[in-house]
Design an enzyme around this catalytic site. Sequence first.
Site, mmCIF file in Angstrom:
data_model
loop_
_atom_site.group_PDB
_atom_site.id
_atom_site.type_symbol
_atom_site.label_atom_id
_atom_site.label_comp_id
_atom_site.label_asym_id
_atom_site.label_seq_id
_atom_site.Cartn_x
_atom_site.Cartn_y
_atom_site.Cartn_z
ATOM 1 N N GLY A 39 0.834 -1.203 0.000
ATOM 2 C CA GLY A 39 0.000 0.000 0.000
ATOM 3 C C GLY A 39 0.869 1.253 0.000
ATOM 4 O O GLY A 39 0.658 2.186 -0.781
ATOM 5 N N HIS A 40 1.864 1.266 0.887
ATOM 6 C CA HIS A 40 2.797 2.393 0.918
ATOM 7 C C HIS A 40 3.552 2.490 -0.410
ATOM 8 O O HIS A 40 3.757 3.585 -0.943
ATOM 9 C CB HIS A 40 3.817 2.231 2.059
ATOM 10 C CG HIS A 40 3.196 2.094 3.418
ATOM 11 N ND1 HIS A 40 3.278 0.941 4.157
ATOM 12 C CD2 HIS A 40 2.482 2.965 4.171
ATOM 13 C CE1 HIS A 40 2.657 1.106 5.315
ATOM 14 N NE2 HIS A 40 2.154 2.321 5.348
ATOM 15 N N LYS A 152 -7.301 4.771 2.401
ATOM 16 C CA LYS A 152 -7.492 3.793 3.485
ATOM 17 C C LYS A 152 -7.799 4.507 4.803
ATOM 18 O O LYS A 152 -8.645 4.071 5.574
ATOM 19 C CB LYS A 152 -6.220 2.953 3.603
ATOM 20 C CG LYS A 152 -5.977 2.271 4.922
ATOM 21 C CD LYS A 152 -6.841 1.048 5.070
ATOM 22 C CE LYS A 152 -6.424 0.162 6.228
ATOM 23 N NZ LYS A 152 -6.080 0.862 7.445
ATOM 24 N N SER A 189 -0.227 -2.124 8.302
ATOM 25 C CA SER A 189 0.883 -2.609 9.120
ATOM 26 C C SER A 189 0.342 -3.399 10.306
ATOM 27 O O SER A 189 1.012 -4.299 10.817
ATOM 28 C CB SER A 189 1.729 -1.436 9.613
ATOM 29 O OG SER A 189 2.117 -0.631 8.516
HETATM 30 P P1 AMP Z 1 0.787 4.451 7.931
HETATM 31 O O1 AMP Z 1 2.261 4.290 7.890
HETATM 32 O O2 AMP Z 1 0.066 3.147 8.079
HETATM 33 O O3 AMP Z 1 0.313 5.511 8.846
HETATM 34 O O4 AMP Z 1 0.364 4.919 6.478
HETATM 35 C C1 AMP Z 1 1.114 5.834 5.744
HETATM 36 C C2 AMP Z 1 0.313 6.201 4.515
HETATM 37 O O5 AMP Z 1 0.041 5.027 3.752
HETATM 38 C C3 AMP Z 1 -1.033 6.814 4.863
HETATM 39 O O6 AMP Z 1 -1.309 7.885 3.961
HETATM 40 C C4 AMP Z 1 -1.966 5.666 4.671
HETATM 41 O O7 AMP Z 1 -3.286 6.075 4.353
HETATM 42 C C5 AMP Z 1 -1.340 4.949 3.499
HETATM 43 N N1 AMP Z 1 -1.781 3.556 3.456
HETATM 44 C C6 AMP Z 1 -1.809 2.672 4.484
HETATM 45 N N2 AMP Z 1 -2.344 1.505 4.077
HETATM 46 C C7 AMP Z 1 -2.663 1.648 2.761
HETATM 47 C C8 AMP Z 1 -3.259 0.805 1.779
HETATM 48 N N3 AMP Z 1 -3.626 -0.449 2.066
HETATM 49 N N4 AMP Z 1 -3.433 1.293 0.535
HETATM 50 C C9 AMP Z 1 -3.061 2.562 0.238
HETATM 51 N N5 AMP Z 1 -2.492 3.410 1.110
HETATM 52 C C10 AMP Z 1 -2.304 2.976 2.366
#
Ligand code: AMP
Length: 310
Positions: A39-40, A152, A189
Amino acid sequence: LPQLQPLTTVAAFSAALDAQRAAGRTVGLVPTMGALHAGHASLVRRAAAECDVVAVTIFVNPLQFGPGEDFERYPRSLAADVALAAEAGAGIVFAPGVEDMYPGAVVTTVHVDGLTEVLEGASRPGHFDGVATVVAKLFAMAGRCRAYFGLKDYQQLAVIRRMASDLSFPVDVIGCETVREPDGLALSSRNAYLSPADRRAAPALHAALGHGAEVIDGGETVPALVAAAMAAVVAAEPAITLDYAVAVEAATLVAPPAFRPGDDVRLLVAARLGATRLIDNLGVTVPGPIPTSPIPTSPSRKADAACAGA
Ligand code: AMP
């Protein structure tokens, strides 16, 4: 690929992005908390396609975790994250320590009113102040750029858009589609915490959203009834404790008395599986003929029609 050395100080990060812009390059920014997954990577690839250089930030922000949440046990994997970021097209990684981001007592924070009171804001008091504050700091450090966030975290994206606009950051905030496992579970994550049984139950969240969209496509216009239909799908999975399931207006996160044709609706769910809390959401447009030439009956009716067309 050349080895990417993560920057850790604010001064080095700001100087690196200033140098890129001075050389005429556009900057893409992808803020994350690490434990990077596909996703990231999709955010980084999109940023690399649209910008000359991409900076990924990796920082588990203590300010956005409540007491008893998973700050200490949040997964950390810097070496693998740097490799994944570079592979997806990042040229700069900023991985500061808590003491780099918050060298003194935190007495200044950013609060976005309204949008942060509901849903995740109601379940996680202070969470969005932590998010808005750290993202405002990253925007201030980064300077003019395009910043990529995942749909997400739909409410987070709305809060960040509003914060960037209200505080006049020279940042274009861009929302990117959610990447999912083949069975529909949104990549997160936190999926790493799930027991095998909980992992098997988890796709019910996405199934509930899909069912909500079907119910709207089938003509249901009452938000509470769409929400109940989604809740029923989750309730069929005993391993899942529903926190909320809602159908709201996409722009405001508020449920109107009834949806109307053409409305952009967002379906959002949050639930706990064991000690793990997961969120997901889906957009749906209400079907049916959209009134194009409103019949001018009363002033209020006219105002309604103007809003619907906007
Ligand atoms: P996090 O590190 O989980 O806080 O996420 C960092 C970025 O990645 C944020 O903008 C989230 O919305 C995005 N993100 C997390 N999971 C996904 C996913 N499955 N698909 C797309 N973007 C994601």
